[in-house]
Design an enzyme around this catalytic site. Structure first.
Site, PDB file in Angstrom:
ATOM      1  N   GLY A  90       4.993  14.622  -3.511  1.00  0.00           N
ATOM      2  CA  GLY A  90       5.377  15.973  -3.919  1.00  0.00           C
ATOM      3  C   GLY A  90       5.254  17.003  -2.827  1.00  0.00           C
ATOM      4  O   GLY A  90       5.973  17.994  -2.824  1.00  0.00           O
TER       5      GLY A  90
ATOM      6  N   ASN B 252       5.838   5.863   1.455  1.00  0.00           N
ATOM      7  CA  ASN B 252       5.646   6.643   0.233  1.00  0.00           C
ATOM      8  C   ASN B 252       5.509   8.130   0.504  1.00  0.00           C
ATOM      9  O   ASN B 252       5.610   8.940  -0.416  1.00  0.00           O
ATOM     10  CB  ASN B 252       4.404   6.155  -0.519  1.00  0.00           C
ATOM     11  CG  ASN B 252       4.708   5.003  -1.455  1.00  0.00           C
ATOM     12  OD1 ASN B 252       5.875   4.678  -1.698  1.00  0.00           O
ATOM     13  ND2 ASN B 252       3.669   4.376  -1.982  1.00  0.00           N
ATOM     14  N   THR B 253       5.273   8.503   1.756  1.00  0.00           N
ATOM     15  CA  THR B 253       5.069   9.920   2.054  1.00  0.00           C
ATOM     16  C   THR B 253       6.312  10.738   1.736  1.00  0.00           C
ATOM     17  O   THR B 253       6.207  11.866   1.238  1.00  0.00           O
ATOM     18  CB  THR B 253       4.668  10.115   3.532  1.00  0.00           C
ATOM     19  OG1 THR B 253       3.533   9.288   3.824  1.00  0.00           O
ATOM     20  CG2 THR B 253       4.312  11.566   3.817  1.00  0.00           C
TER      21      THR B 253
ATOM     22  N   ASP C 159       1.664  -5.725   2.279  1.00  0.00           N
ATOM     23  CA  ASP C 159       1.715  -6.486   3.534  1.00  0.00           C
ATOM     24  C   ASP C 159       0.481  -6.261   4.406  1.00  0.00           C
ATOM     25  O   ASP C 159      -0.069  -7.201   4.995  1.00  0.00           O
ATOM     26  CB  ASP C 159       2.960  -6.104   4.346  1.00  0.00           C
ATOM     27  CG  ASP C 159       4.246  -6.449   3.622  1.00  0.00           C
ATOM     28  OD1 ASP C 159       4.177  -7.038   2.541  1.00  0.00           O
ATOM     29  OD2 ASP C 159       5.326  -6.106   4.132  1.00  0.00           O
TER      30      ASP C 159
ATOM     31  N   LEU D 181      -2.241  12.829   0.483  1.00  0.00           N
ATOM     32  CA  LEU D 181      -1.794  13.404   1.752  1.00  0.00           C
ATOM     33  C   LEU D 181      -2.986  13.837   2.597  1.00  0.00           C
ATOM     34  O   LEU D 181      -2.985  13.683   3.821  1.00  0.00           O
ATOM     35  CB  LEU D 181      -0.851  14.579   1.488  1.00  0.00           C
ATOM     36  CG  LEU D 181       0.492  14.179   0.862  1.00  0.00           C
ATOM     37  CD1 LEU D 181       1.290  15.406   0.438  1.00  0.00           C
ATOM     38  CD2 LEU D 181       1.313  13.339   1.829  1.00  0.00           C
TER      39      LEU D 181
ATOM     40  N   GLU E  17       7.958  -0.289  11.706  1.00  0.00           N
ATOM     41  CA  GLU E  17       8.245  -0.029  10.301  1.00  0.00           C
ATOM     42  C   GLU E  17       9.210  -1.092   9.790  1.00  0.00           C
ATOM     43  O   GLU E  17      10.263  -1.310  10.376  1.00  0.00           O
ATOM     44  CB  GLU E  17       8.848   1.367  10.127  1.00  0.00           C
ATOM     45  CG  GLU E  17       9.432   1.666   8.767  1.00  0.00           C
ATOM     46  CD  GLU E  17       8.439   1.477   7.641  1.00  0.00           C
ATOM     47  OE1 GLU E  17       8.767   0.731   6.698  1.00  0.00           O
ATOM     48  OE2 GLU E  17       7.330   2.060   7.705  1.00  0.00           O
TER      49      GLU E  17
ATOM     50  N   HIS F  44      -0.145   4.500  -7.489  1.00  0.00           N
ATOM     51  CA  HIS F  44      -1.055   4.380  -6.346  1.00  0.00           C
ATOM     52  C   HIS F  44      -2.022   3.241  -6.620  1.00  0.00           C
ATOM     53  O   HIS F  44      -2.484   3.062  -7.744  1.00  0.00           O
ATOM     54  CB  HIS F  44      -1.833   5.694  -6.172  1.00  0.00           C
ATOM     55  CG  HIS F  44      -2.592   5.796  -4.886  1.00  0.00           C
ATOM     56  ND1 HIS F  44      -2.086   6.443  -3.771  1.00  0.00           N
ATOM     57  CD2 HIS F  44      -3.817   5.359  -4.525  1.00  0.00           C
ATOM     58  CE1 HIS F  44      -2.970   6.402  -2.793  1.00  0.00           C
ATOM     59  NE2 HIS F  44      -4.029   5.744  -3.224  1.00  0.00           N
TER      60      HIS F  44
ATOM     61  N   ARG G 241      -4.962  11.950 -13.963  1.00  0.00           N
ATOM     62  CA  ARG G 241      -3.765  11.145 -14.158  1.00  0.00           C
ATOM     63  C   ARG G 241      -4.013   9.939 -15.074  1.00  0.00           C
ATOM     64  O   ARG G 241      -3.154   9.588 -15.882  1.00  0.00           O
ATOM     65  CB  ARG G 241      -3.224  10.680 -12.807  1.00  0.00           C
ATOM     66  CG  ARG G 241      -2.620  11.813 -12.009  1.00  0.00           C
ATOM     67  CD  ARG G 241      -2.183  11.393 -10.629  1.00  0.00           C
ATOM     68  NE  ARG G 241      -1.488  12.492  -9.955  1.00  0.00           N
ATOM     69  CZ  ARG G 241      -1.052  12.438  -8.699  1.00  0.00           C
ATOM     70  NH1 ARG G 241      -1.230  11.340  -7.992  1.00  0.00           N
ATOM     71  NH2 ARG G 241      -0.435  13.472  -8.164  1.00  0.00           N
TER      72      ARG G 241
ATOM     73  N   ALA H 194       0.541   8.199   7.378  1.00  0.00           N
ATOM     74  CA  ALA H 194      -0.664   7.773   8.086  1.00  0.00           C
ATOM     75  C   ALA H 194      -0.319   7.206   9.454  1.00  0.00           C
ATOM     76  O   ALA H 194      -0.970   7.514  10.461  1.00  0.00           O
ATOM     77  CB  ALA H 194      -1.422   6.732   7.252  1.00  0.00           C
TER      78      ALA H 194
END
Length: 633
Positions: free
Chosen positions: A160, A155-156, A394, A605, A147, A560, A453, A128
Site C-alpha cells: 500500500g 511484493n513491495t 525460494d 516496509l 531477480e 504475509h 489483521r 529489501a
C-alpha cells in the site's frame, strides 16, 4: 505456420483488454498484411508489475507476427488481456484470430550472462534487496542483484505504501482522533506483569510517556501522540499469539528493538535516495493499530522500487532479471556466491564475498503455506493471494541448503480486505480503518474494524468469508492509491457497487435494505458519541451519510508469512544451533522472528528498509578480501 495470404483492412483499431485491475484500451494498427504497432492507452494495472508486460507482449506480437506468445511471469492476467484484445482487433480488421493464435510460437532472443565476480550478491530485487544494494554501493563496494521475475519489485510494488516509523515531531502537529486517547488509556491500565520480561522496561517507559502526554493535553486540544516505545510495544503485542497447537510466540526483542529504533532513520534515508513522502497526513494501513505511516507521493510501493532501482543503476550496481538462483556456492566453509539456472537451460555463476537473501516469503506457494500452517483451521486449495506469483519460498529453501534454522513458520497472515477473485488489495475503496464500515452478507457489522489483521480475517471467515466495505462520497476522498476514473471503471466491470441511496446499494449486493440502513444509522451514532458498545471500535473519523454510496466486496487472502530463516539483529543467518553461517545474510519476509504471530500493517516496509541496509552493512564490514575457489553445494 503463418498464412501469408491473410490480409487486413488497414487502419487503427481501438479495443479493450481485461487486466488484473480491470479493463484498459489499446490501439492496434494494421497495414494490409501485418500488425504494425500496438499502443496501450490508460495503464490501469499496478505500476511496476505490468510495465514490463506493456513492453514485452506488444513487441513480441509485432516482432513475431503471432499471438502464440508466452505470458509474462507475475502478470499473466495482463498478458492474456493484451493477447485477447489484439485477437479482437484482428477480427475487426478482417483477419482470422484463430489462425494468428495457432502460428509458430514466438521465441524471444535470449541474452546470455557470463560468470560474474562481485563483492556482494543479493538474491531478490524487491524493496529489501534494492535497499541492501544501495547500501552496499554507498559503502564503496560492488553489488549484483539477481531477480527471478522479469521485473523488479517483488511484493513491495504490491504494498500500500505507508511505512511505519514513530516521528513525534511530525505527528504532534496533527490532531488526535476520537478514541485514540482510549487506546492509550488501555495501555496505562495494563499490568506490567502481563508483559514478557524483556519488554517490561520499555512498557514502564511507555506508561510514563502516556501519563506525561495526558498531563500536557489537560488544558489544550489533544494532538497525535507517538513514541518509539509505543511502536515497539504495539509491534510486540500485535504479534503475540498462540497457534492451534497451543504454542505461544512473540517477537524477538532484539529484532523488534532494532526495527523500532531505526525505522525513522530508514525513512529519512529513503527520502535522501529520492522517495518523496506526503507530509500532509499521517497514514494508517489496515491492522496497523496506530497512525504512524509515512506515505509516498507516488503510486504505492512502486515509489520505493522506482527510486531505489534508479539509484542502484546510476551508482554502478548490476541488476539482472529473469535470473533465478538454484544453488549457493561454498568455499572453505564460507558462502562464496550463487548458481543461476535460467529456464532456457543457460546457467552462470556469480562469485561473491557475501550473499544476502532478500527473496520474500512463501505466500504464493499455497502447498507450502498449507504444509506449515498452524494458525488457521483450514486453508483452501483455491484461496487467493496478494503476493507476486514468484514469492514461493525460494530463499528459505536456499538458506536450508546451508543448514539454516527457521522460526515461526506456522504463522500465516491473511489480508482481510482483498479482492474476492484476484486477491488484489487496491481495487475498490481502501481507506483508513477509522473510516471503515464492514458489513457481512446480511448487511450487519460483525467485527471491530480497527482490529488487527488476524482478528479481522477470522471474523470474516466466521461470517462466510465474503463481506463489504461501505463508504460514502466523503470517505471515498480518504481512499489511497485510486482515482475516480479507476473507481468508475470498476463499477462498470462489476467489481465495485455504487448507488445514490443505501437501499439501492443494499439491493445490488443482495442485502435487505432496511437492515443495511439500520446498520449504517447505528454506526453513525457511534461515530457521534466516539464509542462502540457493540464491537469496541475506539477510533472514528467520518460517518457514512453523503451520497453516492459504495460497497467494495472483500474476502481474506494469503498476505504475509511471518516465519522464515532465523536471523540476529545484524541480519546474519543462523544455523539450527544459533551459530552464524559465514557469508550469509537475510532481510525482509524471507526472515522470521520479528513479526511473530501477526504483523502490524505498515511494519513490512519498515522491516525491509531497515534490515535490508543492516544486512548490507554487516556483509560489507565482514568481507574478507581473499580469492577463493567455489564449489556447488
Amino acid at each position: 505456420m503463418a498464412d501469408d495470404k491473410q490480409t487486413f483492412k488497414p487502419g487503427k483499431y481501438t479495443v479493450s483488454a481485461q487486466g488484473h485491475n480491470g479493463t484498459f484500451p489499446m490501439d492496434v494498427t494494421f497495414s494490409e498484411n501485418r500488425i504494425e504497432s500496438i499502443e496501450i492507452g490508460q495503464k490501469t494495472e499496478t505500476a511496476g508489475i505490468s510495465d514490463v508486460v506493456y513492453d514485452r507482449i506488444p513487441d513480441a506480437i509485432v516482432d513475431g507476427q503471432t499471438l502464440n506468445v508466452d505470458a509474462v511471469t507475475g502478470a499473466s492476467e495482463t498478458s492474456r488481456g493484451i493477447l485477447n484484445g489484439v485477437a479482437e482487433a484482428v477480427k475487426e480488421a478482417g483477419g482470422d484470430a484463430q489462425e494468428w493464435q495457432s502460428r509458430d510460437k514466438y521465441t524471444p532472443k535470449v541474452t546470455e550472462n557470463s560468470d560474474l565476480q562481485t563483492d556482494v550478491v543479493i538474491i531478490g530485487g524487491g524493496g529489501a534487496g534494492l535497499a541492501a544494494a544501495a547500501t552496499v554501493l554507498d559503502q564503496g563496494r560492488k553489488v549484483v542483484v539477481l531477480e527471478k521475475a522479469p521485473s523488479l519489485g517483488g511484493n513491495t510494488v504490491r504494498a500500500g505504501g505507508p511505512m511505519n516509523a514513530a516521528d513525534p515531531d511530525w505527528q504532534n502537529t496533527f490532531d488526535a482522533l476520537p478514541g485514540e486517547r482510549e487506546t492509550l488509556q488501555n495501555l496505562l491500565d495494563m499490568s506490567v506483569d502481563d508483559i514478557d520480561s524483556e519488554y517490561q522496561d520499555d512498557f514502564k517507559t511507555l506508561q510514563s510517556q502516556i501519563k506525561a502526554y495526558f498531563a500536557d493535553i489537560k488544558d489544550k486540544k489533544p494532538y497525535l501522540f507517538d513514541s518509539v516505545e509505543l511502536h515497539r510495544i504495539q509491534t510486540y503485542l500485535g504479534g503475540k499469539r498462540t497457534d492451534l497447537n497451543g504454542n505461544s510466540i512473540h517477537g524477538d526483542y532484539k529484532l523488534v528493538k532494532t526495527l523500532t529504533d531505526n525505522a525513522l532513520a530508514s525513512q529519512k534515508w529513503l527520502a535522501k535516495i529520492g522517495v518523496k513522502f506526503d507530509t500532509s497526513e499521517v497514514a494508517m494501513p489496515v491492522g496497523a493499530l496506530w497512525r504512524r505511516g509515512h506515505k509516498p507521493v507516488e503510486t504505492a510501493g512502486y515509489a520505493y522500487i522506482s527510486a531505489l532501482s534508479t539509484y542502484v543503476k546510476h551508482n554502478g550496481g548490476i541488476i539482472l532479471t529473469d535470473s533465478p538462483v538454484s544453488r549457493l556456492l561454498y568455499a572453505k566453509g564460507h558462502i562464496d556466491g550463487v548458481l543461476v539456472e535460467k529456464p532456457d537451460d543457460h546457467a552462470f555463476t556469480v562469485q561473491a564475498k557475501a550473499v544476502i537473501l532478500a527473496s520474500g516469503g512463501f505466500g504464493a506457494n499455497t502447498a507450502l503455506v498449507q504444509k506449515y500452517n498452524t494458525a488457521w483451521s483450514n486453508i483452501d486449495d483455491d484461496i487467493a493471494t496478494t503476493n507476486a506469483p514468484t514469492i514461493t519460498g525460494d530463499g528459505i529453501k536456499l538458506g536450508q541448503q546451508a543448514h539454516a534454522g527457521v522460526t515461526g513458520m506456522g504463522f500465516i497472515q491473511m489480508m482481510p480486505v482483498s479482492d474476492p477473485k484476484t486477491g488484489e488489495i487496491f481495487s475498490g475503496i481502501q481507506c483508513p480503518p477509522a473510516n471503515f464500515l464492514i458489513v457481512n452478507q446480511q448487511g450487519k457489522r460483525f467485527v471491530n474494524e480497527y482490529a488487527e489483521r488476524d482478528v479481522l480475517a477470522k471474523a470474516a471467515f466466521d461470517n462466510g468469508g465474503l463481506f463489504y466495505l461501505i463508504a460514502d462520497n466523503e470517505i471515498k476522498k480518504t481512499a489511497y492509491n485510486t482515482s475516480d476514473e479507476q473507481l468508475e471503471q470498476q463499477v462498470k466491470d462489476g467489481r465495485l457497487f455504487k448507488a445514490d441511496t443505501l437501499a439501492d446499494l443494499a439491493t445490488q449486493i443482495n442485502v435487505d435494505p432496511k437492515t443495511l440502513e439500520n446498520t449504517v444509522a447505528t454506526y453513525n451514532s457511534y461515530v457521534d458519541q466516539g464509542s462502540d458498545p457493540d464491537f469496541g471500535k475506539s477510533v472514528f473519523d467520518l460517518k457514512v451519510e453523503k451520497a453516492p454510496f459504495y460497497a467494495t466486496p472483500r474476502k481474506p487472502a494469503i498476505h504475509h508469512t511471518m516465519g522464515g530463516l532465523t536471523i540476529d539483529d545484524g541480519a546474519h543467518v543462523l544455523d539450527k544451533d544459533g551459530n552464524r553461517i559465514n557469508g550469509l545474510y537475510a532481510a525482509g519476509e524471507v526472515a522470521g522472528g520479528l513479526h511473530a504471530g501477526n504483523r502490524l500493517g505498515g511494519n513490512s516496509l519498515a522491516d525491509i528498509f531497515t534490515f535490508g541496509p543492516i544486512a548490507a552493512k554487516s556483509a560489507v564490514n565482514e568481507i574478507v578480501d581473499t580469492v577463493t575457489s567455489a564449489s556447488i553445494h
